[in-house]
Enzyme design. Sequence first.
Site, PDB file in Angstrom:
ATOM      1  N   GLY A  72     -18.991   4.747   1.251  1.00  0.00           N
ATOM      2  CA  GLY A  72     -19.058   6.134   1.693  1.00  0.00           C
ATOM      3  C   GLY A  72     -20.010   6.998   0.893  1.00  0.00           C
ATOM      4  CD  GLN A 182      -9.397   9.869   2.789  1.00  0.00           C
ATOM      5  OE1 GLN A 182      -8.416   9.286   3.243  1.00  0.00           O
ATOM      6  NE2 GLN A 182      -9.873   9.601   1.577  1.00  0.00           N
ATOM      7  CB  ALA A 203     -14.599  -1.332   4.709  1.00  0.00           C
ATOM      8  CG  HIS A 204     -12.480   1.433  -0.326  1.00  0.00           C
ATOM      9  ND1 HIS A 204     -11.731   2.165  -1.213  1.00  0.00           N
ATOM     10  CD2 HIS A 204     -13.666   2.075  -0.234  1.00  0.00           C
ATOM     11  CE1 HIS A 204     -12.427   3.196  -1.649  1.00  0.00           C
ATOM     12  NE2 HIS A 204     -13.608   3.161  -1.050  1.00  0.00           N
ATOM     13  CB  THR A 242     -30.009  -9.294   1.433  1.00  0.00           C
ATOM     14  OG1 THR A 242     -31.337  -9.705   1.150  1.00  0.00           O
ATOM     15  CG2 THR A 242     -29.289 -10.375   2.226  1.00  0.00           C
ATOM     16  CB  CYS A 333     -15.359  10.348  -6.977  1.00  0.00           C
ATOM     17  SG  CYS A 333     -15.593   9.044  -5.748  1.00  0.00           S
TER      18      CYS A 333
END
Length: 385
Positions: A72, A182, A203-204, A242, A333
Amino acid sequence: MKRVYLDNAASTPIRNEVVKVMLNTLKYSLGNPSSVQHSYGREARSILEESRVCIAKKINAFPSEIIFTSGGTEANNLVLRSSVLSLDIKHIITSELEHPSVLQTILDLSTQYKISVDFILINEKGILDFNDMEKILKKNIYKKTLVSLMYANNEIGNLLEVDQVIFLCQKYNAYFHSDTIQIIGNFPIDMEKLSFDFATASAHKFYGPKGIGFVFIRKNILRKMKSFITGGVQEYGIRSGTENIPGIAGLSEALRLSYINFSNHIKKMKSLKFYCISELKKIIPNIIFNGLSSHIDKSIPSILNFLYPTKKDHLLYFHLDLMGVSVSQGSSCNSHTTKKSHVIQSIIKDKYLLNQTMPIRISFGIFNEKKDIDTLVKALQKIRK
């Protein structure tokens, strides 16, 4: 001691099905997705593009509108920085309630590129003043403007009135970026109906792996965007490097699974939140809930934020942890600092109240049960005694 995890807004547990998909990809997908000259590379490319198609279908977007990132924070950086470099943005409108990956990036851009910045007025509940937003847009009508506002606040859970924001952005010809980190994977979302120009996901936050996310970029804007990370032509030339194929496969599977029982999961978390509010009121007289987090329909069901009466006990969260309960002050964070979060300081102007309390963010997930809340409440009672 059985541990209780109530910090799902920071990171959710990964689903077993997602782990299985990722392990299979790690074990059997050997190739580089850009090495299409041989079958190993083409197989990796197939996983990449099938995942992109799956994600696009879930959020009602075109596959080409999905750009994979490392999460994110990078997704928000990509939108903000690329908008300035590619769309000639000269003015950014945001709020003091945004995630640090938005606020700090905007501050950097304002210094580096002389971008003008305006913050929309907010009240003590964290509600944005849309009259003020319109005044700002009208005043800067001749500047190319980007509005950056999160859909669901990661600390107090407030839901943005996105329809109102979209209406004003279209009225004054401004681009709209929404941090939907969220929301995506926790609520159904339809990009065609919402008319976002940009949206970001990680994703987490929805039971997938860490270190992978994506940004949605509206197709009519995509062709204008220049490379955010240079050195290759991956991700339509916008984000070189990649691609993380196991992570992308895990992200896609996590999003797919989240859509299977959306209504039941939302209903369960609303029930948990309602129960938690009721139990907290029993042990904390005149409890103060921050923002709109205690309003079931005006906030996301996964977040509840309140002020716990204690005099600057910065060890409060560690005391709870020792009792087997994991909660947080707010954004992970900013967890390295002992200061109260910028979101709480923005909405609570009473310094005495701030000094006499500590904010606690409880964030529920699909694996939580009522007994987890009982454990939290008992731990808080012990600390108070």
